[in-house]
Design a protein around this motif. Structure first.
Motif, short mmCIF file in Angstrom:
data_model
loop_
_atom_site.label_atom_id
_atom_site.label_comp_id
_atom_site.label_asym_id
_atom_site.label_seq_id
_atom_site.Cartn_x
_atom_site.Cartn_y
_atom_site.Cartn_z
N ILE A 96 8.81 2.68 4.54
CA ILE A 96 9.32 2.25 3.61
C ILE A 96 8.83 1.60 1.90
N GLY A 97 8.40 1.21 1.91
CA GLY A 97 6.85 1.37 0.39
C GLY A 97 6.68 2.47 -0.03
N GLN A 98 5.98 3.49 1.20
CA GLN A 98 6.24 4.61 0.73
C GLN A 98 7.67 5.50 0.50
N THR A 99 8.64 5.61 0.91
CA THR A 99 9.63 5.70 0.77
C THR A 99 10.49 5.61 -0.43
N ILE A 100 10.08 4.54 -1.20
CA ILE A 100 10.77 3.87 -2.42
C ILE A 100 9.24 4.16 -3.71
N GLY A 101 8.44 4.14 -3.36
CA GLY A 101 7.46 5.02 -3.88
C GLY A 101 7.35 6.16 -5.54
N PHE A 125 1.06 -0.94 -0.08
CA PHE A 125 0.55 -0.16 -0.33
C PHE A 125 0.78 1.27 -0.34
N GLY A 126 2.02 1.35 0.72
CA GLY A 126 2.56 2.22 0.95
C GLY A 126 3.51 2.57 -0.49
N LEU A 127 3.62 1.34 -1.00
CA LEU A 127 4.43 1.31 -2.27
C LEU A 127 3.76 2.09 -3.89
N GLY A 128 2.55 1.80 -3.73
CA GLY A 128 2.15 2.44 -4.96
C GLY A 128 0.64 3.22 -4.93
N TYR A 129 0.50 3.42 -3.59
CA TYR A 129 -0.57 4.38 -3.30
C TYR A 129 0.10 5.99 -3.59
N ILE A 130 0.46 6.13 -2.81
CA ILE A 130 1.79 7.16 -2.92
C ILE A 130 1.70 8.19 -4.39
N SER A 147 6.44 9.58 -19.79
CA SER A 147 4.49 9.96 -18.87
C SER A 147 3.96 9.29 -18.12
N LEU A 148 4.42 9.80 -17.32
CA LEU A 148 3.65 9.61 -16.21
C LEU A 148 2.79 8.70 -16.01
N SER A 149 2.07 8.65 -16.90
CA SER A 149 0.73 7.27 -16.87
C SER A 149 1.21 6.01 -16.61
N ALA A 150 2.37 5.76 -17.28
CA ALA A 150 3.44 4.11 -16.89
C ALA A 150 3.37 4.30 -15.42
N GLY A 151 4.16 5.60 -14.54
CA GLY A 151 3.70 5.68 -13.36
C GLY A 151 2.67 4.86 -12.40
N LEU A 152 1.58 5.33 -12.93
CA LEU A 152 0.53 5.27 -12.05
C LEU A 152 0.35 4.26 -12.90
N GLY A 153 0.33 3.71 -13.73
CA GLY A 153 -0.24 1.92 -14.08
C GLY A 153 0.68 1.25 -13.45
N VAL A 154 1.94 1.47 -13.06
CA VAL A 154 3.16 0.21 -11.91
C VAL A 154 2.42 0.38 -10.73
N SER A 155 1.92 1.51 -9.84
CA SER A 155 0.95 1.39 -8.69
C SER A 155 -0.12 0.83 -8.64
N ALA A 156 -1.23 0.96 -9.33
CA ALA A 156 -2.26 0.31 -10.17
C ALA A 156 -2.35 -1.40 -8.99
#
Length: 386
Positions: free
Chosen positions: A336-341, A209-214, A354-363
């Motif tokens: 830790i996840g939020q730090t990496i994200g 969650f910390g890795l992805g939502y941020i 493109s920001l879309s790539a980062g958003l897709g990985v986070s989802a």
């Protein structure tokens, strides 16, 4: 203080430590990028500095909470966060900005972790109310900041931080006053051993969650600027979306009430992270203004229910005196996840252009974490808190 008001007064700490200190950065980021000529990696670094402070604060809480108790760490954390937010508006130096973002994260950890523990003393409903209080910050900033930048331009970003700091002062005072009326779950100096291995699926899910939502929170406003809605002022699009996030966060205790009641397994985290993943991915599949606003509704309704789920799990499965240390451990993994994200999402976005790539990985990360959390079962010694 009226007992019915206590959870909402405590939730001012969540508004300060997360709604303002962490999430407002996404609204101010585009203006800071323009004025300070930051690339995505540098912008992500400022949020990573905040996350590093949060991580250090969470690790420190593990060792300090059993010695000092939750209330002193809660009070110190919320004061430090408020002061750091004010200082952020007083400099243009990138190094100092990183330091102040770090200090805001350091204080936020104590306020958020120990505030959740104090809310747990009041009951499961108070836990959900506490975390949903972050919506106060999101609603306030969403309604005001886009129009500030629309009227005064990108150079107004320091005023945004100063205004946020001013709002946080009374919220901090009310939170500290409320904390005085909540009993400590354990006596300071008392050590209670507990095993973390049976909690592994929940803990891994919270890390993801910390890795992805941020990444979504950090870059969604910049994504909106890259993908403008035809016929609408950018300020209106941003303001409506962020306000929807805040409103749905405040409504979340009502929407999720039945999901949280009586659960000691990983289902609440699975359910909230699944909705969050869908909300984060929606702008990529429905790149229209409708898709963006629906995304804000889904994310707002779920994002703070994930820490509420983690806190409820700790409360239901660990001895009462171990709530503080247990929540500090799970929050450290989240941190830790939020730090990496942010840096990871910024690097992916820079690499792909493109920001879309980062958003897709986070989802995708959020969905994976939800499925792992679903594997969590109540701890063997029983689901009732001791």
């Amino acid at each position: 203080m009226n007992p019915a008001v206590l959870p909402w007064a405590l939730s001012g700490a969540a508004a300060v430590s997360v709604g303002f200190a962490r999430f407002a950065y996404a609204l101010i980021l585009p203006a800071m990028q323009s004025d300070l000529a930051l690339n995505y990696a540098q912008a992500g670094w400022l949020n990573t500095a905040n996350a590093l402070g949060y991580l250090l604060g969470a690790l420190a809480t593990i060792g300090l909470v059993e010695r000092l108790g939750n209330r002193p760490l809660f009070n110190a954390g919320i004061v430090l966060t408020t002061v750091a937010l004010i200082l952020t508006g007083l400099t243009h130096d990138l190094t100092l900005l990183a330091i102040y973002r770090f200090l805001a994260g350091l204080g936020a950890a104590g306020a958020f972790i120990c505030g959740g523990v104090l809310a747990g003393v009041l009951g499961t409903r108070a836990i959900v109310v506490f975390f949903s209080g972050s919506g106060i910050g999101m609603l306030t900033t969403g309604a005001a900041l886009p129009w500030l930048f629309e009227l005064y331009g990108n150079l107004a970003w320091p005023w945004a931080w100063l205004a946020i700091g001013a709002v946080c002062v009374p919220l901090s005072v009310f939170s500290i006053m409320a904390g005085r009326h909540v009993a400590e779950p354990g006596a300071p100096g008392m050590h209670t051993a507990w095993r973390w291995q049976p909690c592994l699926p929940e803990f891994i899910g919270y890390f993801m969650f910390g890795l992805g939502y941020i990444a979504y929170i950090t870059f969604i406003i910049a994504w909106l600027k890259q993908n403008p809605a035809p016929g609408l002022p950018p300020a209106a699009v941003t303001s409506i979306m962020w306000s929807a996030l805040g409103i749905m966060t405040l409504l979340a205790p009502i929407l999720w009430r039945r999901v949280f009641n009586g659960r000691a397994d990983g289902f609440p985290m699975f359910a909230s992270m699944s909705v969050l993943s869908a909300g984060a991915a929606l702008p990529l599949f429905v790149p229209t203004i409708t898709g963006v606003w629906l995304s804000g509704i889904l994310v707002g309704a779920s994002v703070f229910m994930v820490p509420a789920a983690a806190t409820s799990f700790v409360k239901a499965n660990l001895p009462r005196a171990a709530w503080g240390s247990g929540l500090a451990v799970v929050t450290s993994l989240f941190a830790i996840g939020q730090t990496i994200g942010p840096v990871g999402a910024g690097w992916i976005s820079d690499r792909w252009g493109s920001l879309s790539a980062g958003l897709g990985v986070s989802a995708a990360v959020l969905l994976s974490g939800a499925l792992i959390a679903l594997l969590q079962r109540p701890r063997p010694q029983g689901s009732a808190a001791k």
